[in-house]
Design an enzyme around this catalytic site. Sequence first.
Site, PDB file in Angstrom:
ATOM      1  CB  CYS A   2      -0.971   0.086   1.178  1.00 49.39           C
ATOM      2  SG  CYS A   2      -1.965  -1.347   1.565  1.00 49.39           S
ATOM      3  NE  ARG A  27       4.889   1.791  -0.521  1.00 51.02           N
ATOM      4  CZ  ARG A  27       5.737   1.844   0.346  1.00 51.02           C
ATOM      5  NH1 ARG A  27       6.993   2.501  -0.052  1.00 51.02           N
ATOM      6  NH2 ARG A  27       5.559   1.439   1.717  1.00 51.02           N
ATOM      7  CD1 TRP A  73      -0.960  -6.523   0.326  1.00 52.15           C
ATOM      8  CD2 TRP A  73       0.012  -6.555  -1.826  1.00 52.15           C
ATOM      9  NE1 TRP A  73      -0.248  -7.765  -0.013  1.00 52.15           N
ATOM     10  CE2 TRP A  73       0.310  -7.583  -1.011  1.00 52.15           C
ATOM     11  CE3 TRP A  73       0.562  -6.373  -2.955  1.00 52.15           C
ATOM     12  CZ2 TRP A  73       0.977  -8.739  -1.759  1.00 52.15           C
ATOM     13  CZ3 TRP A  73       1.205  -7.286  -3.724  1.00 52.15           C
ATOM     14  CH2 TRP A  73       1.340  -8.517  -3.140  1.00 52.15           C
ATOM     15  CG  ASN A  99      -0.219   2.472   3.533  1.00 50.57           C
ATOM     16  OD1 ASN A  99      -1.158   2.582   2.810  1.00 50.57           O
ATOM     17  ND2 ASN A  99       0.950   3.070   3.236  1.00 50.57           N
ATOM     18  N   GLY A 100      -1.035  -0.695   6.673  1.00 53.92           N
ATOM     19  CA  GLY A 100      -1.117  -1.573   7.948  1.00 53.92           C
ATOM     20  C   GLY A 100      -2.061  -2.514   8.115  1.00 53.92           C
ATOM     21  CD  GLU A 480      18.399 -13.841  -5.210  1.00 51.69           C
ATOM     22  OE1 GLU A 480      17.505 -14.131  -4.203  1.00 51.69           O
ATOM     23  OE2 GLU A 480      18.171 -12.860  -5.917  1.00 51.69           O
ATOM     24  CE  LYS A 484      15.064 -11.875  -7.404  1.00 51.97           C
ATOM     25  NZ  LYS A 484      15.915 -11.473  -6.386  1.00 51.97           N
ATOM     26  CD  GLU A 487      11.230 -12.479  -6.157  1.00 51.81           C
ATOM     27  OE1 GLU A 487      10.895 -11.946  -5.128  1.00 51.81           O
ATOM     28  OE2 GLU A 487      12.144 -12.425  -6.666  1.00 51.81           O
ATOM     29  CG  HIS A 503      21.035 -37.419   0.815  1.00 46.03           C
ATOM     30  ND1 HIS A 503      21.420 -38.398   1.374  1.00 46.03           N
ATOM     31  CD2 HIS A 503      22.060 -36.726   0.699  1.00 46.03           C
ATOM     32  CE1 HIS A 503      22.659 -38.589   1.796  1.00 46.03           C
ATOM     33  NE2 HIS A 503      23.252 -37.498   1.303  1.00 46.03           N
ATOM     34  CE  LYS A 601      12.468  -3.213  -4.676  1.00 50.20           C
ATOM     35  NZ  LYS A 601      13.064  -4.265  -5.034  1.00 50.20           N
TER      36      LYS A 601
HETATM   37  C1  F6R Z   1      13.216 -11.090  -3.944  1.00 49.71           C
HETATM   38  C2  F6R Z   1      12.647  -9.889  -3.185  1.00 49.71           C
HETATM   39  C3  F6R Z   1      12.267 -10.372  -1.740  1.00 49.71           C
HETATM   40  C4  F6R Z   1      12.823  -9.517  -0.777  1.00 49.71           C
HETATM   41  C5  F6R Z   1      12.282  -9.684   0.944  1.00 49.71           C
HETATM   42  C6  F6R Z   1      12.892  -8.727   1.455  1.00 49.71           C
HETATM   43  O1  F6R Z   1      13.359 -10.406  -5.121  1.00 49.71           O
HETATM   44  O2  F6R Z   1      12.623  -8.944  -3.573  1.00 49.71           O
HETATM   45  O3  F6R Z   1      12.387 -11.519  -1.327  1.00 49.71           O
HETATM   46  O4  F6R Z   1      14.294  -9.702  -0.769  1.00 49.71           O
HETATM   47  O5  F6R Z   1      10.879  -9.123   0.471  1.00 49.71           O
HETATM   48  O6  F6R Z   1      12.600  -7.411   1.387  1.00 49.71           O
HETATM   49  P1  F6R Z   1      13.826  -6.290   2.020  1.00 49.71           P
HETATM   50  O7  F6R Z   1      15.076  -6.454   1.520  1.00 49.71           O
HETATM   51  O8  F6R Z   1      12.989  -4.962   1.661  1.00 49.71           O
HETATM   52  O9  F6R Z   1      13.398  -6.473   3.443  1.00 49.71           O
END
Ligand code: F6R
Length: 606
Positions: A2, A27, A73, A99-100, A480, A484, A487, A503, A601
Amino acid sequence: MCGIVGYVGAQPAAPILVAGLGRLEYRGYDSAGIAVIGSRGAKVIRRVGRVHDLAAAVPERTSGGIGIGHTRWATHGAPTEANAHPHGSQDGRIQVVHNGIIDNAAILRERLAKDGVVLASDTDSEVLAHLIARSAETSLEGAVLDALAHVTGTYAVAVVDVSTPDRIVVARNGSPLILGVGEREMFVASDAAALVRHTSSVVHLDDGEFATVTATGFRTFTGDRQDTAKTPTTVDLTVEELELAGHEHFMHKEIHEQPASLERMLRGRLDDRFASARLDGLRLDLRELRGFRRVKVLGCGSAYYVGQAGALTIEALARVPADAEPASEFRYRNPVIEPDTLYVAVSQSGETADTLFAVREIQRKGGRVVGLVNVVGSAIARRCDGGIYLHAGPEISVASTKALTHMAVGFALLALALGRVHDLSHADGTRILAGLKALPAQIGEVLADEQSIADAGRRLAHARSLLFIGRVRGYPVAREAAQKFKEITYRHAEAYPSSELKHGPLALVGPELPTVAIVPDDELRERNIAAAHEILARRGELTVITHPGVDLGDLTAHRITVPKNEPELDPILLTIPAQLLAYHAARTLGEDIDRPRNLAKSVTVE
Ligand code: F6R
C-alpha cells in the site's frame, strides 16, 4: 505494499495525487483511489486495477487544493472498488487512507454495526473513518488521536475533514510515512519516490508520532499532545533515477547499474593501510568489534539468502561462528539473545515488518543490532544501533537485484572489519580489498556476455519446473537464482545443495527437469562436477555457471562463465548471470517483469 500520498497547497490536488500514486506503483497494489476536497465537499474516485485506470476516471475539472490518495494491496477483503481507499464516514465528511493492519478491526466493526453504522467495505481501515467521525473531540487532530487510541495494530494514516479543508492530519505506527516540505505547499507520502518531482526536503515521522500538515507548514506531536521538534532533511533522489533511461524494464536497468552503483558504495570504505574496511556507521569501536563471539543475520526472502552467503563470508574471514535465519521465523520462536552476539538485520526497503519486529525483539532483550539497509531513513535503518547503508540507489523492480549485490558486498566489508580484529592477516585483508576493487569491472564483464545468458534464459523459459544446485558458498547462489526465476517467470524452481541430490531430489531428475548448477573454481570443483554428471546420467538438461579455468570434461552443458575473484567474493559474481537468466526467461514469456503478480516491493505487514 500500500502507498499513501497527500497534498495541500495552491495547485489542483488531483493530478498531483494521481502522479504520486504512479510513482508508488512499484510497491505493489491491486486498486487505487483519491479523495479531493473542493467547494462541494469530498470527491472520491476509486478503481480496481492500475493507477492509469484511476487517472482515466478522474474528471479533468476536479477542483480542490487538498486531498489524499492510496494504492491498496488487499489484506482484509478482496480487491474491489468498495474496499479501495479512501474510506469515508457515513456522511462523507471524513476521508481516510490507511496502510498497515488493524488487529482489533473485527471487534470495532461489530461495535460500530451495533451502533447502527452501515459499513460499506470489508476492510479493517474503514473503521477509522467512522471512529474519527463519531469522536466527541472538536478538532480533527483530537478526533484522530481519540480514534487511534481505540485501535491496536500498525498504521500510517492520512485523514481529511470537509469541515476543516485546510489540513491533513497524519499518524504513524509501524508503517512508513514522510512529509514533504514545499513552497507554500506540503506533501504526505509513504516514500520519497512520490515526492521527487516536488521537493527533496522531507520529515520522517517516528512510530507513535502525529502531524498536522497545512499549506504553510507542519506541526508534529505525540499521542499525549506534546510537540516534537522535527527539522526537515534532504533526500538524495532524482527523477532520472526513477525513470527507465532507455531500458525496457527497471529490472534490466537495475542489473546494468551494478558496476557504477558498487563503485559508489565502495568509495571511502576501503582502508588499504590497515587492510580493513572503514565502517563508521556501525558505531562500534575496535574493542567492541573484537568482543563479538558470534554473528546472527536476519532478513527475509532474497535478503535472507544473501544473509546466508554473508554468514559464510563472516565465518571464513573472521572465524567467528555466523549463521542466518529468516526474520519472519526468528520473531516467533522466543530466541535466546546473547550479549556477545552481533545481530545483523538486512533489508533493501528497510520497512519489512518481519525484520523490523525481529530487530525490536532483539533490542528489547538487550542485543546489539546493526543494519545493512538500502533506503536511507527507513524504519529498520533508524531503529538499528548502527549500520552500513548500501547506497544502491532506488530499486523499483519488485524482484531485487542490485540491492542484493550491495548487501553481499556489505557483508564482505563487515566480514573484513570483523576479520581484521579477530584472526585475519594483513595479507588476507589486502587480498579481499583487491577482490572488492575488481568487482565492479568484473560485473561489467558478465553483463557484456548478456546475449549468451539471454539464449540460456530463453531456452529455460519453457520448462515447467527447474532445479538449481550449488554447494556451500554456491548454495545461497542457487537459492537466490531459483527465487528470482520463480518470482518473475511463475515457473516452479527449486534450489538444493548439490550434496543433497542423492538424498531425494535426484528422483525428479530427467529430460523434463532442467538443472542449473553453480560450479565455481574452488576446492569443491570436482565434487560439483560429479554432481553435474549425475544429472546428465539421468538425461537431465544442464546449464552450468562456472569460472574460466574449470574443465567440464565430457559434460554436455550450456556453459556460462564469469570472471574469477577471491573464493569469498565469487558468489557475488556467480549470482549476476542468474539475474539475467530470470529476466530473459520472463521476457520470453511476456510477463510483467517489474510488477510480478501477488508480490509487493516492501512488505510492511506480516
Ligand atoms: C526478492 C525480493 C524479496 C525481498 C524480501 C525482503 O526479489 O525482493 O524476497 O528480498 O521481501 O525485502 P527487503 O530487502 O526490503 O527487506
